[in-house]
Design a protein around this motif. Structure first.
Motif, PDB file in Angstrom:
ATOM      1  N   PHE A  59     -20.103 -28.864 -17.046  1.00 47.10           N
ATOM      2  CA  PHE A  59     -20.727 -27.841 -18.230  1.00 47.10           C
ATOM      3  C   PHE A  59     -21.856 -28.019 -18.801  1.00 47.10           C
ATOM      4  N   ALA A  60     -22.042 -29.008 -18.101  1.00 46.80           N
ATOM      5  CA  ALA A  60     -24.118 -28.533 -18.745  1.00 46.80           C
ATOM      6  C   ALA A  60     -25.117 -27.965 -16.915  1.00 46.80           C
ATOM      7  N   LYS A  61     -24.605 -28.298 -16.242  1.00 45.34           N
ATOM      8  CA  LYS A  61     -24.836 -27.754 -15.010  1.00 45.34           C
ATOM      9  C   LYS A  61     -24.732 -25.986 -15.002  1.00 45.34           C
ATOM     10  N   LEU A  62     -23.680 -25.822 -15.001  1.00 41.04           N
ATOM     11  CA  LEU A  62     -23.042 -24.396 -14.925  1.00 41.04           C
ATOM     12  C   LEU A  62     -24.075 -23.101 -16.380  1.00 41.04           C
ATOM     13  N   GLY A  63     -24.646 -23.856 -17.417  1.00 39.68           N
ATOM     14  CA  GLY A  63     -25.638 -22.795 -17.913  1.00 39.68           C
ATOM     15  C   GLY A  63     -24.402 -21.774 -18.585  1.00 39.68           C
ATOM     16  N   ASP A  64     -25.219 -20.715 -18.785  1.00 33.71           N
ATOM     17  CA  ASP A  64     -24.306 -20.042 -19.254  1.00 33.71           C
ATOM     18  C   ASP A  64     -22.355 -19.020 -18.690  1.00 33.71           C
ATOM     19  N   LEU A  65     -22.256 -18.765 -19.386  1.00 32.20           N
ATOM     20  CA  LEU A  65     -20.944 -17.918 -18.664  1.00 32.20           C
ATOM     21  C   LEU A  65     -21.414 -16.556 -19.499  1.00 32.20           C
ATOM     22  N   SER A  66     -20.551 -15.637 -19.054  1.00 28.31           N
ATOM     23  CA  SER A  66     -20.639 -14.184 -18.578  1.00 28.31           C
ATOM     24  C   SER A  66     -19.821 -13.119 -19.020  1.00 28.31           C
ATOM     25  N   PHE A  67     -19.597 -12.529 -19.789  1.00 30.12           N
ATOM     26  CA  PHE A  67     -18.158 -11.143 -19.274  1.00 30.12           C
ATOM     27  C   PHE A  67     -18.391  -9.856 -19.508  1.00 30.12           C
ATOM     28  N   SER A  68     -18.591  -8.805 -18.843  1.00 29.15           N
ATOM     29  CA  SER A  68     -18.872  -7.681 -19.448  1.00 29.15           C
ATOM     30  C   SER A  68     -17.918  -6.698 -18.551  1.00 29.15           C
ATOM     31  N   SER A  69     -17.750  -5.303 -19.240  1.00 27.93           N
ATOM     32  CA  SER A  69     -16.257  -4.829 -18.638  1.00 27.93           C
ATOM     33  C   SER A  69     -16.774  -4.429 -17.387  1.00 27.93           C
ATOM     34  N   PRO A  70     -15.965  -3.855 -17.217  1.00 26.63           N
ATOM     35  CA  PRO A  70     -15.566  -2.983 -14.731  1.00 26.63           C
ATOM     36  C   PRO A  70     -16.499  -1.877 -15.456  1.00 26.63           C
ATOM     37  N   ASP A  71     -16.931  -1.170 -14.327  1.00 27.62           N
ATOM     38  CA  ASP A  71     -17.634   0.015 -14.724  1.00 27.62           C
ATOM     39  C   ASP A  71     -16.885   0.604 -13.737  1.00 27.62           C
ATOM     40  N   GLU A  72     -15.964   1.761 -14.082  1.00 29.22           N
ATOM     41  CA  GLU A  72     -14.831   1.949 -13.021  1.00 29.22           C
ATOM     42  C   GLU A  72     -14.901   4.276 -13.008  1.00 29.22           C
ATOM     43  N   ALA A  73     -16.958   4.158 -13.103  1.00 26.91           N
ATOM     44  CA  ALA A  73     -16.910   5.151 -12.328  1.00 26.91           C
ATOM     45  C   ALA A  73     -17.704   4.139 -10.755  1.00 26.91           C
ATOM     46  N   LYS A  74     -18.233   3.439 -10.972  1.00 23.83           N
ATOM     47  CA  LYS A  74     -18.323   2.796  -9.805  1.00 23.83           C
ATOM     48  C   LYS A  74     -17.405   2.020  -8.790  1.00 23.83           C
ATOM     49  N   PHE A  75     -16.364   1.450  -9.699  1.00 23.65           N
ATOM     50  CA  PHE A  75     -14.940   0.856  -8.893  1.00 23.65           C
ATOM     51  C   PHE A  75     -13.830   1.901  -9.407  1.00 23.65           C
ATOM     52  N   PRO A  76     -13.034   2.884  -8.587  1.00 20.30           N
ATOM     53  CA  PRO A  76     -11.935   3.962  -9.280  1.00 20.30           C
ATOM     54  C   PRO A  76     -11.038   2.771  -9.056  1.00 20.30           C
ATOM     55  N   ALA A  77     -10.901   2.202  -8.086  1.00 21.13           N
ATOM     56  CA  ALA A  77      -9.314   1.920  -7.501  1.00 21.13           C
ATOM     57  C   ALA A  77      -8.626   0.701  -8.680  1.00 21.13           C
ATOM     58  N   LEU A  78      -9.607   0.894  -9.936  1.00 23.74           N
ATOM     59  CA  LEU A  78      -8.815   0.031 -11.702  1.00 23.74           C
ATOM     60  C   LEU A  78      -8.372   0.984 -12.388  1.00 23.74           C
ATOM     61  N   ARG A  79      -8.727   2.227 -11.965  1.00 21.12           N
ATOM     62  CA  ARG A  79      -7.200   3.065 -12.780  1.00 21.12           C
ATOM     63  C   ARG A  79      -7.346   3.487 -11.988  1.00 21.12           C
ATOM     64  N   LEU A  80      -6.921   3.452 -10.268  1.00 23.01           N
ATOM     65  CA  LEU A  80      -5.951   4.456  -9.867  1.00 23.01           C
ATOM     66  C   LEU A  80      -4.386   3.072 -10.077  1.00 23.01           C
ATOM     67  N   ALA A  81      -4.909   2.367 -10.348  1.00 22.64           N
ATOM     68  CA  ALA A  81      -3.890   0.602 -10.607  1.00 22.64           C
ATOM     69  C   ALA A  81      -3.215   1.302 -11.761  1.00 22.64           C
ATOM     70  N   HIS A  82      -3.691   1.472 -12.690  1.00 14.96           N
ATOM     71  CA  HIS A  82      -3.252   1.472 -14.441  1.00 14.96           C
ATOM     72  C   HIS A  82      -2.415   3.052 -13.748  1.00 14.96           C
ATOM     73  N   GLU A  83      -2.566   4.361 -12.937  1.00  9.23           N
ATOM     74  CA  GLU A  83      -1.764   4.850 -13.080  1.00  9.23           C
ATOM     75  C   GLU A  83      -0.683   4.393 -11.519  1.00  9.23           C
ATOM     76  N   THR A  84      -1.093   3.719 -11.018  1.00  9.00           N
ATOM     77  CA  THR A  84       0.053   3.496  -9.531  1.00  9.00           C
ATOM     78  C   THR A  84       0.942   2.011 -10.348  1.00  9.00           C
ATOM     79  N   LEU A  85       0.500   1.614 -11.769  1.00  6.68           N
ATOM     80  CA  LEU A  85       1.368   1.146 -12.574  1.00  6.68           C
ATOM     81  C   LEU A  85       2.378   2.219 -13.781  1.00  6.68           C
ATOM     82  N   THR A  86       1.805   2.737 -13.789  1.00  3.16           N
ATOM     83  CA  THR A  86       2.427   4.008 -14.783  1.00  3.16           C
ATOM     84  C   THR A  86       3.622   4.569 -14.403  1.00  3.16           C
ATOM     85  N   MET A  87       3.162   5.069 -12.514  1.00  4.91           N
ATOM     86  CA  MET A  87       4.780   5.872 -11.957  1.00  4.91           C
ATOM     87  C   MET A  87       5.355   5.012 -11.442  1.00  4.91           C
ATOM     88  N   GLY A  88       4.983   3.641 -11.677  1.00  4.41           N
ATOM     89  CA  GLY A  88       6.450   2.009 -11.305  1.00  4.41           C
ATOM     90  C   GLY A  88       7.237   3.053  -9.327  1.00  4.41           C
TER      91      GLY A  88
END
Ligand code: NAD
Ligand code: MG
Length: 386
Positions: free
Chosen positions: A287-316
């Motif tokens: 852990f001392a060598k790892l330093g920082d761990l960072s987290f952020s939201s994905p950009d759905e405009a650049k990665f529409p696949a994520l929105r499509l996955a949720h739409e796919t799940l709703t369709m079943g």
């Protein structure tokens, strides 16, 4: 008694990592079947090293080469998709499903019928036929253990917990090589750029899927069918260091995270030794060598696949099979340089919502032959437009 095991996709990234673990304790395993595709030299080498009963290549026109490479070894050689399914029907205590794509579905289904452990790396099986595969595992008393690192992490974070108290599944994603690219920059990227994953060393197709975040979208769908939660309970967070492999939040807002080095032998080893744990050769975290761990939201405009996955799940129904097949055909088009990087998501979306495909995807999951029907129709739809 050594455990009987088979590995489908043994020549790939997951397959060779699995054999790397098996090799360290060879006398504990009795290898029944191994399968590959074009890399006959490696497949034959593996079959001989591990004294497999049978080696199968996906390609009929490579059978003679495989026979020649195995000559004098007494190991059976076979070829084609049916031969893979037949080899997967040979009884084992532990089976690894690690073929890439929907091509791995038949092996997964056959391995689900042995009543032992199905170690599932082939996420496409869950995406295309999650209900059917889970039902088959339940019918035969087979333990389905996810090998995808995120899902192995989620599974481990649920150990001993009451599933009814689960609030959220948080899947981590590195963001891939284009995380900081603009949309304009992404339009022109090549397969060579897309295949360079910043953290994980994986096969070509999953690496490019990681760059488009189609891999994460398959994983969102995989998570729903594995853990039977609502689509709204599954979130994706970008975590470039790939140390936290995923997290589960419970109703009391406690979050259990799974951490480790980004090395697939962690998840494979867990599935191999489950319900126990055993030492493995992966780099321990400092852990001392790892330093920082960072987290952020994905950009759905650049990665529409994520929105499509949720739409796919709703369709079943067969929406997952359509989504995956459209993605596979679009990926083929990108690898062949016939379409651009961003065209992949556009084509998948067009397929999902086409009037031609809608009646197919809307049926509820009842048979494998219908999964393949949906798969074929979606591939054709995309190929006609490439
Ligand atoms: P890979 O390309 O390295 O290996 C694929 C294997 O499948 C090879 O043995 C190849 O010969 C075989 N194969 C390819 N086409 C085939 C076909 N049409 N019929 C039968 N066999 C065929 O892929 P990989 O990275 O090892 O991924 C395998 C599976 O595991 C995929 O479903 C992937 O999404 C999943 N997975 C991989 C990783 C990883 O770190 N590599 C992580 C999580 C999940
Ligand atoms: Mg993964």
């Amino acid at each position: 008694m050594p455990r009987k095991i088979s590995i489908f996709g043994s020549t790939g990234s997951i397959g060779t990592n699995t054999l790397d673990l098996i090799r360290r304790d060879k006398q504990a395993y009795d290898v029944v079947a191994l399968s590959g595709a074009g890399n006959i030299v490696l497949l034959a080498e593996q079959a001989i090293e591990f004294s497999a009963q049978i080696a199968v290549t996906a390609y009929d026109d490579r059978l003679e080469d495989l026979k020649a490479a195995l000559q004098g070894s007494g190991i059976e050689a076979a070829s084609g998709a049916n031969a893979i399914a037949e080899a997967a029907a040979r009884p084992v205590n532990w089976g690894m499903s690690a073929i890439v794509g929907a091509a791995g579905l038949k092996a997964s289904m056959a391995l689900a019928r042995h009543g032992g452990v199905l170690a599932l790396a082939n996420k496409e099986s869950m995406v295309c036929a999650g209900e059917l595969l889970s039902a088959e595992c339940a019918r035969f008393g087979t333990d389905l253990l996810p090998v995808d690192s995120e899902h192995s992490a989620l599974f481990q974070a649920m150990n001993g917990e009451n599933r009814n108290t689960l609030k959220r599944l948080i899947l981590t994603a590195t963001g891939g090589p284009f995380k900081d690219f603009t949309l304009e920059q992404m339009q022109g990227v090549t397969p060579e750029q897309a295949v360079k994953h910043p953290k994980w060393n994986m096969g070509q197709r999953i690496s490019i899927d990681s760059a488009s975040m189609f891999n994460k979208s398959l994983e969102v769908i995989e998570a729903k069918y594995l853990f039977l939660c609502e689509p709204s309970q599954i979130e994706v967070v970008v975590h470039p260091q790939a140390i936290v492999h995923s997290m589960v939040e419970y109703v009391d807002h406690t979050i259990i995270a799974h951490m480790g080095s980004p090395d697939m032998r962690g998840a494979i080893g867990y599935a191999l030794h489950w319900p126990n744990r055993a030492p493995n050769p992966i780099e321990p975290l400092d852990f001392a060598k790892l330093g920082d761990l960072s987290f952020s939201s994905p950009d759905e405009a650049k990665f529409p696949a994520l929105r499509l996955a949720h739409e796919t799940l709703t369709m079943g129904g067969y929406a997952g099979a359509v989504f995956n097949a459209a993605k596979e055909a679009a990926l083929d088009g990108f690898i062949a340089r016939k379409i651009g990087f961003l065209d992949m998501a556009a084509l998948v979306e067009k397929t999902m919502y086409s009037a031609q495909i809608e009646p197919i995807r809307e049926r509820s999951q009842t048979s494998l032959s219908e999964v393949f029907e949906a798969d074929t129709a979606a591939r054709k739809f995309v190929n006609d437009r490439i």
